[in-house]
Scaffold this active site. Structure first.
Site, PDB file in Angstrom:
ATOM      1  N   ASP A  18      -2.507   5.003   7.679  1.00  0.00           N
ATOM      2  CA  ASP A  18      -2.193   3.952   8.346  1.00  0.00           C
ATOM      3  C   ASP A  18      -3.382   3.760   9.693  1.00  0.00           C
ATOM      4  O   ASP A  18      -3.454   4.844  10.229  1.00  0.00           O
ATOM      5  CB  ASP A  18      -1.074   3.591   8.758  1.00  0.00           C
ATOM      6  CG  ASP A  18      -0.777   2.143   9.291  1.00  0.00           C
ATOM      7  OD1 ASP A  18      -1.554   1.365   8.900  1.00  0.00           O
ATOM      8  OD2 ASP A  18       0.325   1.795  10.016  1.00  0.00           O
ATOM      9  N   ASN A  66       0.056  -4.681  -0.600  1.00  0.00           N
ATOM     10  CA  ASN A  66      -1.289  -4.959  -0.046  1.00  0.00           C
ATOM     11  C   ASN A  66      -2.182  -5.996  -0.936  1.00  0.00           C
ATOM     12  O   ASN A  66      -3.341  -6.604  -0.634  1.00  0.00           O
ATOM     13  CB  ASN A  66      -2.315  -3.810  -0.070  1.00  0.00           C
ATOM     14  CG  ASN A  66      -1.915  -2.686   1.050  1.00  0.00           C
ATOM     15  OD1 ASN A  66      -2.085  -1.454   0.728  1.00  0.00           O
ATOM     16  ND2 ASN A  66      -1.119  -3.291   1.867  1.00  0.00           N
TER      17      ASN A  66
END
EC number: 2.5.1.-
Length: 246
Positions: A18, A66
């Site tokens: 991340d 996503n």
């Protein structure tokens, strides 16, 4: 020298990568440049984990959620993913790394799936570290898919309800054949697991790094692994029980 104890390394390391976008934003760069920089970090960390002797490395590369990102970013991510897999297949093969993917591959573009299958086939005979990319992956979706398949097998007589156990259930998951992660690292300072390996993380040790993924160096990896090696994994037992068994 990293000072790590080889016998106390996690057998299976999972990483939620991340902070690519945050890293880029801090430098007034586009998000895709952040993702490109993140790919460079993937290459470095994969080879370092292999060199250390970690048996399994699972990277959360693209979640089922996503797909909800801006179409331009998704398209760029798919192109970057295809390029990475195609270009790294030879390197993985040379390093005796076996490539694997978990997730809903049917949702990936055909050209990406072709690159994925090519890398899987090319490295299928390797005996070193198993590198698993989680692509179009969501743990709730994984569990629902497993439950649906189990219900179908029970209805058709392939499986008896009385024979259903944790081990049997796990065999229906995308991760069938892989051990549960011993250690999970998440970068960028976020402290959540984001629908990643919900079933498999039951007894996993967690580590949250404040470093954004593009800046996650081998030294940061050593720091995380050193923290892991200082912990006592009890699996529901007491310290006295653990010490007696050892």
């Amino acid at each position: 020298m990293h000072g790590l104890i080889p016998d106390k390394l996690p057998r299976h390391l999972a990483i939620i990568m991340d902070g690519n976008g945050r890293w880029a934003q801090e430098r007034m760069l586009t998000r895709i440049i952040g993702h490109q920089k993140g790919v460079e970090t993937v290459r470095i960390i994969v080879e370092e984990c292999s060199r250390l002797g970690i048996g399994y490395l699972t990277l959360f590369a693209f979640s089922a959620e996503n797909w909800l990102r801006p179409k331009t970013e998704v398209k760029a991510l798919m192109a970057l993913l295809k390029k990475y897999i195609a270009s790294e297949a030879a390197r993985m093969d040379a390093n005796n790394i076996r490539f694997n993917v978990i997730g809903n591959r049917d949702e990936l573009p055909p050209d990406v799936n072709k690159a994925v299958q090519g890398a899987i086939d090319r490295t299928s005979g390797n005996t070193g570290m198993i590198l698993t990319l989680a692509l179009s992956y969501g743990a709730r979706q994984e569990i629902m898919t497993a439950a649906t398949r189990i219900a179908s097998d029970i209805a058709s007589g392939v499986l008896k309800a009385d024979d259903l156990s944790e081990t049997a259930f796990a065999s229906y998951l995308f991760t069938s054949g892989l051990p549960d992660p011993d250690f999970l690292i998440r970068t960028s300072g976020e402290m959540r697991i984001s629908n990643f390996l919900l079933w498999q993380l039951a007894y996993t040790e967690f580590y949250f790094s404040s470093v954004n993924w593009p800046e996650f160096t081998p030294e940061e990896l050593y720091r995380a692994l050193s923290d892991y090696q200082a912990r006592e994994r009890r699996f529901g037992r007491t310290s006295a029980q653990i010490n007696t068994r050892s």
